[in-house]
Design an enzyme around this catalytic site. Structure first.
Site, PDB file in Angstrom:
ATOM      1  N   GLU A 174     110.707  51.080  18.327  1.00 26.89           N
ATOM      2  CA  GLU A 174     111.225  50.428  19.522  1.00 26.89           C
ATOM      3  C   GLU A 174     112.749  50.847  19.682  1.00 26.89           C
ATOM      4  O   GLU A 174     113.767  49.855  19.832  1.00 26.89           O
ATOM      5  CB  GLU A 174     111.109  48.994  19.256  1.00 26.89           C
ATOM      6  CG  GLU A 174     109.815  48.342  19.023  1.00 26.89           C
ATOM      7  CD  GLU A 174     109.551  46.906  19.343  1.00 26.89           C
ATOM      8  OE1 GLU A 174     110.581  46.070  19.255  1.00 26.89           O
ATOM      9  OE2 GLU A 174     108.245  46.430  19.361  1.00 26.89           O
ATOM     10  N   GLU A 362     101.703  47.399  17.070  1.00 27.90           N
ATOM     11  CA  GLU A 362     102.217  46.056  16.831  1.00 27.90           C
ATOM     12  C   GLU A 362     101.667  45.084  17.756  1.00 27.90           C
ATOM     13  O   GLU A 362     101.886  45.288  19.079  1.00 27.90           O
ATOM     14  CB  GLU A 362     103.652  45.758  16.893  1.00 27.90           C
ATOM     15  CG  GLU A 362     104.471  46.418  15.641  1.00 27.90           C
ATOM     16  CD  GLU A 362     105.802  46.067  15.444  1.00 27.90           C
ATOM     17  OE1 GLU A 362     106.357  45.467  16.070  1.00 27.90           O
ATOM     18  OE2 GLU A 362     106.568  46.845  15.027  1.00 27.90           O
TER      19      GLU A 362
HETATM   20  S1  NCW Z   1     112.178  41.741  18.095  1.00 28.20           S
HETATM   21  C1  NCW Z   1     110.852  42.692  18.048  1.00 28.20           C
HETATM   22  N1  NCW Z   1     109.860  42.776  17.238  1.00 28.20           N
HETATM   23  C2  NCW Z   1     109.446  41.865  16.261  1.00 28.20           C
HETATM   24  C3  NCW Z   1     110.027  42.565  14.926  1.00 28.20           C
HETATM   25  O1  NCW Z   1     109.737  41.768  13.885  1.00 28.20           O
HETATM   26  C4  NCW Z   1     109.845  43.971  14.765  1.00 28.20           C
HETATM   27  O2  NCW Z   1     110.383  44.368  13.753  1.00 28.20           O
HETATM   28  C5  NCW Z   1     109.694  44.603  15.848  1.00 28.20           C
HETATM   29  O3  NCW Z   1     108.982  45.879  15.648  1.00 28.20           O
HETATM   30  C6  NCW Z   1     108.075  42.009  16.089  1.00 28.20           C
HETATM   31  O4  NCW Z   1     108.010  43.245  16.667  1.00 28.20           O
HETATM   32  C7  NCW Z   1     108.798  43.764  17.094  1.00 28.20           C
HETATM   33  N2  NCW Z   1     110.449  43.027  19.324  1.00 28.20           N
HETATM   34  C8  NCW Z   1     111.080  42.882  20.459  1.00 28.20           C
HETATM   35  C9  NCW Z   1     110.024  42.717  21.503  1.00 28.20           C
HETATM   36  C10 NCW Z   1     110.598  42.382  22.744  1.00 28.20           C
HETATM   37  C11 NCW Z   1     109.645  41.569  23.754  1.00 28.20           C
HETATM   38  C12 NCW Z   1     110.415  40.890  25.072  1.00 28.20           C
HETATM   39  C13 NCW Z   1     111.740  41.682  25.458  1.00 28.20           C
HETATM   40  C14 NCW Z   1     111.829  40.919  26.709  1.00 28.20           C
HETATM   41  C15 NCW Z   1     113.581  41.252  27.046  1.00 28.20           C
END
Ligand code: NCW
Length: 450
Positions: A174, A362
Site C-alpha cells: 500500500e 487483504e
Molecule cells: S490502514 C490500512 N490498512 C489496515 C492495516 O492494518 C494494514 O496494515 C494495511 O495494509 C488494514 O489494511 C491496510 N489501509 C488503509 C486503507 C484505506 C482505505 C480508505 C482510504 C480513504 C482515504
C-alpha cells in the site's frame, strides 16, 4: 454453526486454483522490538512519541508473534488456511538498514518459513510493510533517492536467504497509504508533512518497487512476484461537474498514481496536475526503469469514499465525506461497510491491459469484539467477509480476472495510529494475557475452506 452465520457460498464456486489465505504484517504482530539485535524502525520511534497513537498504545509486545509464532501457525493450520502472508521487518535482519546483516533475524524468519512449510502452509512474503529502519530515516528515509539502493541491498539479502523456499513475493504494501499518511499528513511514521516530502517519497517508493521486483526475478527464477495496492471505490457526492471532477482527482491519487507508472503508463499527471511537480525528481530513464511485468497485482479494498469539491483542500480540491456524516454503517475504522466497492474495484482494475493476475491480498473489517463464555460472536465480520466474497464471485462469474482472496487479518493486532482498539482478526487476542480465541468468523472461514 449458527444458522445465521451460514451462507450459500461454497469454496468450489471460485474454482480449484483460487488462492485462499490470511495476511499479517511484522510490526503489527511481532513485538520483540529490540530482541536479538533488531534495530529500531520508524514505527518504534513514532509509537514512543507522545500523542501519536490513540490511547498511547505501542507495539513493544503487540501479539508477541516473535515468541508465539508456532502456536499461531498451528492456528492457521487448524483453520484450514493454505496460504499465509507475512512481512519481513527490515531492521530485524539489517539493523541499520544496510549491511551488516543480523543473523538472529534471518534465523527467526527461517524458522517461520520452515514451520509453515512443515505444516503444509505456503509462505507469502511482503518485503516492505511500512517499518523502515530508523537509521535510514535519519538520512531522509523515502525522501532520499538513495532509499532505492538501500532497498535493493535489503531485497538482495531477503532473496539470498529465503528465496530457496519462498516462491511468493510482494514488494511493497500500500504505497499510497504510507506515503500519504507518513510523508504528507504526518499521522503515520515517520510523521513528516508537506507536498515536497510526499512527492519525493512517491517517486522513490515507485522506483523501489520495480527495482526490488527485478532483483527477485533475477535471483529467484521460479518466483511468483507481486506488489500490493490499497484501492478504494470513489463516487462523487452529486452529479455536478465540480463534484465529478473532484472525485476523479481523488480516484487518480488513491487508485492510479502508483500502479500506472509500473504498467508503463507514466504518472497520471493530466488528471491530477499536482503530480506534474514530480518532474523535479524524475531523472532520465526513470520512467522506463519504473516498468515491471508483475506476475500478479495484490488489491486491498475495504470501502468506498464519497467525494465533493472543496476549495479548502490544497492540491486536490476535494473533500471526502465521512461515513459518519453520511450516516451509513461503518466499521471501527470509520470506513463505510459497502461490499459492492469490491466489485467496482475489480471491474476498474480489469480495464488495465498490463495486469496478468489479480489477487485480493487483504480484505476484512474491524469491529469491537468481546469474548463471552469462550466465544466471540462477530457476526458483522462474518457477514462482511461473505458479502465481499459474493462480490468477488459475481466478478469472477462475469469473467473478470481475480484469482485469490486473503483475509486481513489472522489475529487482532496493532492497528497503527488506531492502536489496539481496531480489531481485524479472525482470532481474538487478549493483549494482557496473549490468549487467542478463534472468533465465529474464523470458525466460519474454517468451515468454508474445509
Ligand atoms: S490502514 C490500512 N490498512 C489496515 C492495516 O492494518 C494494514 O496494515 C494495511 O495494509 C488494514 O489494511 C491496510 N489501509 C488503509 C486503507 C484505506 C482505505 C480508505 C482510504 C480513504 C482515504
Amino acid at each position: 454453526m449458527n444458522k445465521i452465520e451460514s451462507s450459500f457460498l461454497n469454496k468450489n464456486q471460485f474454482g480449484n486454483d483460487f488462492l485462499w489465505g490470511v495476511s499479517t504484517a511484522a510490526f503489527q504482530i511481532e513485538g520483540a522490538h529490540d530482541a536479538d539485535g533488531k534495530g529500531s524502525s520508524i514505527w518504534d520511534v513514532f509509537t514512543s512519541q507522545k500523542g501519536k497513537i490513540k490511547n498511547g498504545h505501542h507495539a513493544i509486545t503487540a501479539c508477541d508473534f516473535y515468541n508465539c509464532y508456532q502456536d499461531d501457525i498451528n492456528l492457521i493450520k487448524e483453520l484450514n488456511i493454505p496460504n499465509f502472508r507475512f512481512s519481513i521487518s527490515w531492521p530485524r535482519i539489517m539493523p541499520t538498514g544496510v549491511h551488516p546483516i543480523n543473523q538472529a533475524g534471518i534465523d527467526y524468519y527461517n524458522k517461520i518459513i520452515d514451520s509453515l512449510l512443515a505444516s503444509g502452509i505456503e509462505p507469502w512474503i511482503t518485503l516492505y510493510h511500512w517499518d523502515l529502519p530508523h537509521e535510514l530515516e535519519i538520512k531522509g528515509g523515502w525522501t532520499n533517492r538513495e532509499s532505492v539502493s538501500w532497498f535493493k541491498e535489503y531485497v538482495e539479502v531477503c532473496v539470498q536467504f529465503f528465496g530457496d523456499r519462498v516462491k511468493n513475493w510482494m514488494v511493497i504494501n500500500e504505497p499510497s497509504v504510507f506515503t500519504g499518511a507518513g510523508y504528507f499528513l504526518g499521522i503515520h511514521a515517520p510523521g513528516k508533512k508537506g507536498i515536497t516530502n510526499y512527492l519525493k517519497a512517491i517517486h522513490h517508493v515507485t522506483l523501489a518497487t520495480s527495482t526490488g521486483a527485478k532483483i527477485i526475478r533475477e535471483r529467484v527464477p521460479d518466483a511468483h512476484i507481486g506488489t500490493t495496492f490499497s484501492c478504494t471505490h470513489i463516487e462523487p457526492a452529486t452529479e455536478s461537474v465540480k463534484d465529478v471532477e473532484a472525485s476523479k482527482r481523488v480516484d487518480t491519487l488513491l487508485n492510479r498514481t502508483f500502479i500506472e507508472p509500473i504498467l508503463g503508463l507514466g504518472y497520471p499527471q493530466k488528471d491530477l496536475p499536482v503530480l506534474k511537480k514530480l518532474n523535479n525528481y524524475i531523472l532520465e530513464d526513470d520512467l522506463n526503469n519504473l516498468v515491471f511485468d508483475f506476475d500478479f497485482i495484490g488489491l486491498q479494498c475495504y470501502t468506498r469514499e464519497v467525494v465533493k469539491h472543496s476549495i479548502l483542500t490544497p492540491y486536490i480540491g476535494a473533500e471526502l465525506i465521512s461515513a459518519e456524516k453520511r450516516n451509513v454503517i461503518s466499521t471501527e475504522m470509520g470506513w463505510e461497510v459497502y461490499p459492492p466497492a469490491m466489485y467496482h474495484i475489480l471491474k476498474k482494475f480489469n480495464e488495465y491491459d498490463g495486469i496478468k493476475k489479480i489477487i485480493i491480498t487483504e480484505n476484512g473489517a474491524a469491529f469491537p469484539d468481546t469474548v463471552q463464555n469462550g466465544k466471540v460472536h462477530d457476526i458483522k465480520r462474518t457477514h462482511f467477509i461473505q458479502d465481499n466474497l459474493e462480490q468477488i464471485l459475481k466478478a469472477k462469474q462475469e469473467g473478470l480476472n481475480v484469482e485469490g482472496y486473503f483475509v486481513w487479518s489472522l489475529t487482532d493486532n496493532f492497528e497503527w495510529a488506531e492502536g489496539y482498539n481496531a480489531r481485524f482478526g479472525l482470532i481474538h487476542v487478549d493483549f494482557e494475557t496473549q490468549k487467542r480465541t478463534i472468533k465465529n468468523s474464523g470458525l466460519w472461514f474454517k468451515d468454508f475452506l474445509s
